[in-house]
Design a protein around this motif. Structure first.
Motif, PDB file in Angstrom:
ATOM      1  N   ALA A   1      -9.635   2.889  -1.341  1.00 41.11           N
ATOM      2  CA  ALA A   1      -9.218   1.520  -1.053  1.00 41.11           C
ATOM      3  C   ALA A   1     -10.429   0.607  -1.023  1.00 41.11           C
TER       4      ALA A   1
ATOM      5  N   PRO B   1      -6.618  -3.985  -1.377  1.00 43.69           N
ATOM      6  CA  PRO B   1      -5.605  -4.555  -0.483  1.00 43.69           C
ATOM      7  C   PRO B   1      -5.866  -5.987  -0.047  1.00 43.69           C
TER       8      PRO B   1
ATOM      9  N   LEU C   1       0.827  -1.207   0.000  1.00 42.05           N
ATOM     10  CA  LEU C   1       0.000   0.000   0.000  1.00 42.05           C
ATOM     11  C   LEU C   1       0.863   1.259   0.000  1.00 42.05           C
TER      12      LEU C   1
ATOM     13  N   CYS D   1      -4.414   0.254   5.959  1.00 45.14           N
ATOM     14  CA  CYS D   1      -4.074   1.574   5.420  1.00 45.14           C
ATOM     15  C   CYS D   1      -3.467   2.463   6.500  1.00 45.14           C
TER      16      CYS D   1
ATOM     17  N   THR E   1      -9.294  -3.502   6.233  1.00 45.24           N
ATOM     18  CA  THR E   1      -8.714  -2.654   5.190  1.00 45.24           C
ATOM     19  C   THR E   1      -8.250  -1.312   5.740  1.00 45.24           C
TER      20      THR E   1
ATOM     21  N   PHE F   1      -5.211   7.286   1.733  1.00 46.63           N
ATOM     22  CA  PHE F   1      -6.336   6.448   1.346  1.00 46.63           C
ATOM     23  C   PHE F   1      -7.643   6.918   1.986  1.00 46.63           C
TER      24      PHE F   1
END
Length: 268
Positions: free
Chosen positions: A142, A168, A20, A49, A45, A32
């Motif tokens: 994302a 991701p 990422l 991030c 997620t 993000f």
């Protein structure tokens, strides 16, 4: 409870966080934006991030949302903001926009296709909102889809939650996501909640919609990758496998590139 994952959670976590950060730095963005639903996928997620140290903006986008989904999402965001100084939050109540949209559209209260179209509209309003915030803050959207959803049964809305800049966790099975969630200390209220997309304004779960649990679909996906056939199974295994194959076939239009009509050079 979800089946046991075999991934090396610490190393997988480090790998995704590094991926990422590298991607964001290469395309020169600030970080993000993640839509928070109160489910494990968006919680994992957003935590991945956050670990990059880059700006991570968590967005709540309620549309007639069940209170337990709202409270789980807020619990997660508050926990994340305490752990990571680069995390911030915003809320966009999309209920009035959704209701306004409905007044301009043809109605069909008892029509299943009408209700499904409205559910997909919720997802597309949220996608538009995420890209608005991404645009004004220089962020990437994302995605929160896992492997079973994104590449197995296509359980997402085209140009809704399927409209993202990067994914991701899309190479992780649902059991892997739960394993990461436990490792990342995602709130128990989220880890123990029945998965739901929350698009219908009621209590239906993902399993209610799909007809099979994520454990069953994950098993079926792995069996399909091995070349198994429906006739290899009986009873509930056959039912689950057939559900997987049917959904995989029906949703190929989501998982494959958009068809392009190529005009022969002789006609140009």
């Amino acid at each position: 409870m979800p089946k046991k994952s075999t991934i090396q959670v610490e190393k997988v976590n480090e790998h995704i966080v590094s991926w990422l950060k590298t991607y964001a730095n290469n395309v020169k963005v600030n970080g993000f934006v993640v839509g928070i639903s109160g489910g494990v996928d968006s919680a994992v997620t957003s935590t991945l991030c956050a670990q990059t140290g880059l700006t991570t903006l968590c967005i709540e986008m309620p549309i007639h949302q069940a209170q337990n989904q709202v409270s789980r999402g807020r619990e997660h965001i508050e926990q994340l903001m305490k752990r990571f100084p680069n995390v911030s939050r915003a809320e966009a109540d999309l209920t009035p926009i959704y209701e306004s949209f409905k007044t301009e559209m043809p109605v069909g209260e008892s029509d299943t296709k009408y209700h499904l179209s409205l559910a997909n509209t919720r997802a597309r309003l949220r996608m538009t909102t995420l890209y608005y915030f991404a645009g004004i803050h220089g962020l990437l959207v994302a995605g929160t889809g896992n492997k079973v959803e994104d590449f197995g049964v296509g359980f997402y809305t085209k140009y809704g939650d399927g409209g993202v800049d990067l994914s991701p966790i899309a190479d992780l099975m649902k059991s892997d996501v739960y394993a990461l969630g436990s490792y990342l200390k995602i709130p128990n209220s989220i880890q123990n909640a029945a998965p739901t997309d929350g698009l219908f304004g009621d209590n239906r779960t993902d399993e209610d919609q799909l007809g099979a649990s994520y454990d069953e679909l994950e098993w079926a996906m792995l069996e399909d990758e091995k070349g198994s056939k429906s006739e290899d199974f009986t009873g509930r295994e056959k039912e689950a496998y057939d559900i997987y194959k049917r959904l995989n076939f029906l949703n190929q239009h989501k998982m494959n590139p958009i068809p392009v009509c190529e005009v022969p050079n002789a006609l140009k």
